[in-house]
Design an enzyme around this catalytic site. Structure first.
Site, PDB file in Angstrom:
ATOM      1  CB  CYS A   1      -6.849  -1.017  -9.768  1.00  0.00           C
ATOM      2  SG  CYS A   1      -8.036  -0.042  -8.843  1.00  0.00           S
TER       3      CYS A   1
ATOM      4  CE1 TYR B   1      42.627   6.883 -12.086  1.00  0.00           C
ATOM      5  CE2 TYR B   1      42.157   5.462 -10.226  1.00  0.00           C
ATOM      6  CZ  TYR B   1      41.786   6.478 -11.078  1.00  0.00           C
ATOM      7  OH  TYR B   1      40.579   7.081 -10.913  1.00  0.00           O
TER       8      TYR B   1
ATOM      9  CB  CYS C   1      -7.660   3.219  -6.675  1.00  0.00           C
ATOM     10  SG  CYS C   1      -6.409   2.161  -5.957  1.00  0.00           S
TER      11      CYS C   1
ATOM     12  CB  CYS D   1      -9.512   1.104  -4.022  1.00  0.00           C
ATOM     13  SG  CYS D   1      -9.657   0.512  -5.721  1.00  0.00           S
TER      14      CYS D   1
ATOM     15  CE  LYS E   1      34.919   2.306 -14.239  1.00  0.00           C
ATOM     16  NZ  LYS E   1      34.012   2.520 -13.121  1.00  0.00           N
TER      17      LYS E   1
ATOM     18  CE  LYS F   1      31.255   0.627 -15.530  1.00  0.00           C
ATOM     19  NZ  LYS F   1      29.972   1.258 -15.394  1.00  0.00           N
TER      20      LYS F   1
ATOM     21  CD  GLU G   1      45.668   1.018 -14.155  1.00  0.00           C
ATOM     22  OE1 GLU G   1      44.713   1.659 -13.684  1.00  0.00           O
ATOM     23  OE2 GLU G   1      46.669   1.546 -14.628  1.00  0.00           O
TER      24      GLU G   1
ATOM     25  CG  ASP H   1      32.177   0.434  -7.381  1.00  0.00           C
ATOM     26  OD1 ASP H   1      32.106   1.589  -7.832  1.00  0.00           O
ATOM     27  OD2 ASP H   1      31.184  -0.280  -7.191  1.00  0.00           O
TER      28      ASP H   1
ATOM     29  CB  CYS I   1      -7.782  -2.804  -6.569  1.00  0.00           C
ATOM     30  SG  CYS I   1      -6.498  -1.719  -5.922  1.00  0.00           S
TER      31      CYS I   1
HETATM   32  S1  IVH Z   1      41.546   5.860 -15.328  1.00  0.00           S
HETATM   33  C1  IVH Z   1      40.339   9.599 -17.995  1.00  0.00           C
HETATM   34  N1  IVH Z   1      41.846   3.770 -13.778  1.00  0.00           N
HETATM   35  O1  IVH Z   1      36.447   4.875 -12.904  1.00  0.00           O
HETATM   36  C2  IVH Z   1      39.826   8.828 -16.863  1.00  0.00           C
HETATM   37  N2  IVH Z   1      39.881   5.087 -13.535  1.00  0.00           N
HETATM   38  O2  IVH Z   1      35.083   6.829 -15.565  1.00  0.00           O
HETATM   39  C3  IVH Z   1      40.946   8.221 -16.105  1.00  0.00           C
HETATM   40  N3  IVH Z   1      38.384   4.318 -11.761  1.00  0.00           N
HETATM   41  O3  IVH Z   1      35.404   7.710 -11.910  1.00  0.00           O
HETATM   42  C4  IVH Z   1      40.436   7.178 -15.263  1.00  0.00           C
HETATM   43  N4  IVH Z   1      39.615   2.613 -11.109  1.00  0.00           N
HETATM   44  O4  IVH Z   1      37.648   7.352 -10.853  1.00  0.00           O
HETATM   45  C5  IVH Z   1      41.049   4.800 -14.119  1.00  0.00           C
HETATM   46  N5  IVH Z   1      42.258   1.909 -12.450  1.00  0.00           N
HETATM   47  C6  IVH Z   1      41.479   2.949 -12.782  1.00  0.00           C
HETATM   48  C7  IVH Z   1      40.263   3.212 -12.126  1.00  0.00           C
HETATM   49  C8  IVH Z   1      39.476   4.289 -12.539  1.00  0.00           C
HETATM   50  C9  IVH Z   1      38.492   3.282 -10.906  1.00  0.00           C
HETATM   51  C10 IVH Z   1      37.225   5.246 -11.816  1.00  0.00           C
HETATM   52  C11 IVH Z   1      37.539   6.688 -12.052  1.00  0.00           C
HETATM   53  C12 IVH Z   1      36.328   7.196 -12.796  1.00  0.00           C
HETATM   54  C13 IVH Z   1      35.749   5.978 -13.410  1.00  0.00           C
HETATM   55  C14 IVH Z   1      35.926   5.973 -14.927  1.00  0.00           C
END
Ligand code: IVH
Length: 699
Positions: A450, A234, A455, A435, A120, A338, A118, A122, A432
């Site tokens: 410096c 999720y 200074c 000063c 992640k 990441k 899935e 933000d 510098c």
């Molecule tokens: S699962 C046990 N799925 O990413 C943790 N987290 O540390 C279950 N996040 O702050 C998290 N998208 O809020 C999961 N598709 C996704 C996510 C997701 C964003 C965030 C979550 C957490 C951080 C993971």
């Protein structure tokens, strides 16, 4: 429209609500609206109109009732029913492979394993509770144990169902449900919001994540309602499944009767059926499929309406995932991968010098502002002369920029093909800029310094350091107040802080009665800081936090430290001849003797108390050196360092071949890259914290 009787109005309102909810579901969850916005608006206005004429017909779960009530003074803290966990991070394919190996080893080599991938998202983690199908509570993650009650604000997020699909009381709706998801601000809306704020002269949000957090944490829900927040869900945290009389809380995959699904993908589909928008996902059944799906997501994420900083890999088989258990705060069966830092092009407009507290001049590139990895960047450090030379950065150059560890802006390279001939090389000044003192590069050092004894730029940084959290921890004495004190000529060194009066502070710009008093109290409290902190606060070159603790541990009083000879100093663990020399030289400078005299007169105690972390010679981390990068969950940096020392380990601020391990937390810096480069062991922060708090195994 003819005049409705109350009975007709009630029936019509009921129909309209159902219809509107259905259209919202198609729009927000299925992403497939079946009528144009204008028609939807017509239905909505008709409902509003009826409710205006017959106020007694208004129901709390009506789509018109997302905003209600007035501004609340603060958010209530509510303990979570169970800890809100986080994920371990991976930054390379190698780490993903290692994860797959761990899973496969656990599952048994021959057992096929399906992974769910899935995005992640933000955004901001939220937890929603539904009772008998109605939204009852919305909480932020908070510190994972206690969250803030943002119910009235989440109600305004149109993607959040106020009632679950199916009617309350019907078998298809869980009696109790707690879900977790992410509230976010779509990228386009973020840009629009910032444009509006710019026109209104309001401060801009750094990135969509901050904008979402700022919008959801508004005391006035009407403000939240005006921000086009979205959400995706999720995870089912707990549930009494529809039709389940046993009252067993899901997730309990061991009891299929109590849970509607035994898989992760099934859970997402189930959530969708209840009316929650869920993230898109893909599945993979082998390491190689997983790796190729990661690169597909990396491509695809640019087209998603929200920011993503990675993907989340989960096991489809929930029972297998449950059996794998946890390390610290993270499930072993999930991983956040990441993406490598995004790279963009920009121009170097200028190179300026910043003067640090020890006189080091750090060249900094001033850049044409550019968005990268979620925020706008307009400067990047160039570290020192060698880096400028190696990268051959010139004023006017077009460069490739990225954020190291997704936080610190860094110039990766110069695009030489784009040079026009007008670029200018940077030349180090002889004096510098702050000063006029002589600038020297000492043999064997990368930095220019410096050498000015008074200074003002150095003094400014020294004061900021003295007051900083890990040093004397004087709250309220940040850069702005330091600047004001210096401008007013009220302090010449840190010792002068202790003779400031509340009146003097009040006379500074933007200081009121209250803040002046608070600052005086904070300065007063700092008289009690232990010796190790004072030694660190003095800002002696090469004496970092870890050396300060060793010195305090060995000498136990300020006078003993001041009287120790170079050999005695060099014998202290963490202190070599170089540091010993630096101490001896600094100690004898008139400005320093004067400062120390003032501190003593002011009653700065510099005591070594019982709780001063002492080295325990037989500790489990004896002889090991640790570096920490990024934020730790549920523990301050200082607590972590003290724990390491308590267990006999040493804390260092930079990664080298001698480093035993690097503890990596949220938003790690370039130290992580360095550790990878050198093949140093990496310990997830969660694992360290669990160990430190006596919950986990040895690290
Ligand atoms: S699962 C046990 N799925 O990413 C943790 N987290 O540390 C279950 N996040 O702050 C998290 N998208 O809020 C999961 N598709 C996704 C996510 C997701 C964003 C965030 C979550 C957490 C951080 C993971």
């Amino acid at each position: 429209m003819h005049d409705l009787t109350e009975k007709e109005a009630r029936e019509r309102a009921l129909r309209l609500r159902r219809e509107i909810r259905e259209h919202q579901y198609r729009y927000y969850v299925l992403d497939a609206p079946t009528i144009p916005d204008s028609e939807y608006d017509k239905l909505y206005r008709e409902l509003q109109d009826i409710e205006r004429r017959f106020p007694s017909l208004v129901t709390p779960d009506s789509p018109t009732q997302r905003v209600g009530g007035e501004v609340s003074p603060a958010f209530r803290s509510v303990p979570h029913r169970s800890p809100v966990l986080s994920l371990s991070n991976a930054f390379s394919e190698g780490e993903v492979m290692a994860f797959v190996r761990r899973v496969q080893e656990f599952a048994g080599e021959s057992r096929p394993v399906t992974y769910v991938v899935e995005p992640k998202i933000d955004g901001l983690s939220v937890i929603l509770r539904y009772e008998n199908g109605l939204l009852a509570l919305g909480l932020t993650r908070g510190d994972g144990l206690t969250g803030e009650d943002v119910t009235r604000n989440v109600r305004t997020v149109k993607a959040v169902p106020l009632q679950l699909r199916g009617l309350p009381g019907e078998e298809s709706v869980p009696e109790f449900l707690e879900v977790r998801g992410e509230v976010y601000l779509p990228k386009d809306d973020f840009v629009r919001l910032n444009e509006e704020r710019k026109e209104a002269g309001l401060p801009l949000f750094a990135n969509p994540r901050n904008a979402a957090a700022g919008s959801l944490r508004q005391l006035d829900p009407r403000v939240t309602a005006r921000r086009p927040l979205r959400a995706l869900f999720y995870e089912i945290r707990e549930m009494i499944a529809p039709g389940d009389a046993s009252g067993v809380l899901f997730p309990d995959p061991g009891d299929p009767a109590a849970s509607p699904t035994t898989t992760e993908t099934g859970t997402l589909e189930f959530l969708k059926g209840l009316g929650f928008p869920v993230p898109a996902y893909t599945t993979a059944t082998s390491a190689s499929e997983l790796v190729s799906s990661i690169s597909k997501w990396d491509e695809h994420r640019r087209t998603l309406p929200y920011d993503t900083d990675g993907i989340v890999i989960k096991l489809d088989d929930r029972e297998l995932a449950r059996r794998m258990g946890f390390t610290g705060h993270s499930p072993r069966a999930s991983l956040a991968y990441k993406f490598p830092a995004e790279q963009v092009e920009t121009k170097v407009l200028d190179i300026i010098l910043q003067v640090g507290r020890t006189g080091v001049l750090t060249p900094t590139a001033i850049l044409e502002p550019v968005r990268v990895s979620g925020s706008t960047v307009s400067r990047a450090t160039l570290h020192n002369e060698d880096v400028i030379r190696e990268k051959d950065v010139r004023i006017g150059d077009t460069v490739v920029l990225q954020k190291a560890g997704d936080v610190i802006p860094e110039i990766v390279s110069v695009i030489k093909e784009k040079r026009t001939g007008d670029e200018r090389e940077f030349h180090w000044p002889d004096v510098c800029p702050a000063c006029g003192g002589e600038v020297l590069r000492f043999p064997g050092e990368a930095a220019h310094r410096c050498t000015g004894m008074s200074c003002p730029a150095q003094l400014r940084e020294k004061l900021i350091h003295f007051a900083s959290r890990d040093a004397m921890d004087i709250r309220g004495l940040g850069p702005a107040v330091v600047d004001a004190l210096l401008d007013a000529g009220l302090v010449k060194d840190a010792g002068d802080l202790y003779s400031l009066t509340a009146e003097e502070i009040r006379s500074l710009p933007r200081q009121g009665e209250k803040s002046a008093e608070k600052l005086i109290d904070a300065i007063d409290a700092s008289r009690q800081r232990p010796l190790a902190r004072l030694l660190f606060a003095l800002g002696i070159r090469h004496v970092g936090q870890s050396a300060s603790y060793s010195l305090a541990d060995r000498f136990r009083s300020l006078d003993a430290f001041l009287n120790a000879g170079p050999d005695e100093l060099a014998e202290v663990p963490d202190i070599g001849p170089l540091t010993a020399n630096s101490i001896v030289r600094t100690r004898s400078q008139p400005s320093v003797t004067e400062l120390i005299a003032k501190l003593k007169r002011a009653g700065v105690k510099a005591a070594v108390s019982q709780d001063e972390p002492a080295r325990s010679p037989g500790g489990s981390l004896m002889g090991q050196t640790f570096v920490i990068t990024g934020g730790l969950p549920g523990m301050t940096r200082q607590e972590a360092e003290e724990k390491i020392r308590e267990l006999g380990g040493t804390v260092s601020s930079s990664v080298s071949k001698k480093t035993s391990a690097v503890i990596v937390g949220e938003n790690p810096g370039s130290k992580l890259d360095k550790a990878r480069e050198l093949g140093i062991r990496i310990i997830p922060a969660e694992e360290f914290v669990a160990m430190a708090q006596g919950r986990g195994s040895r690290i």
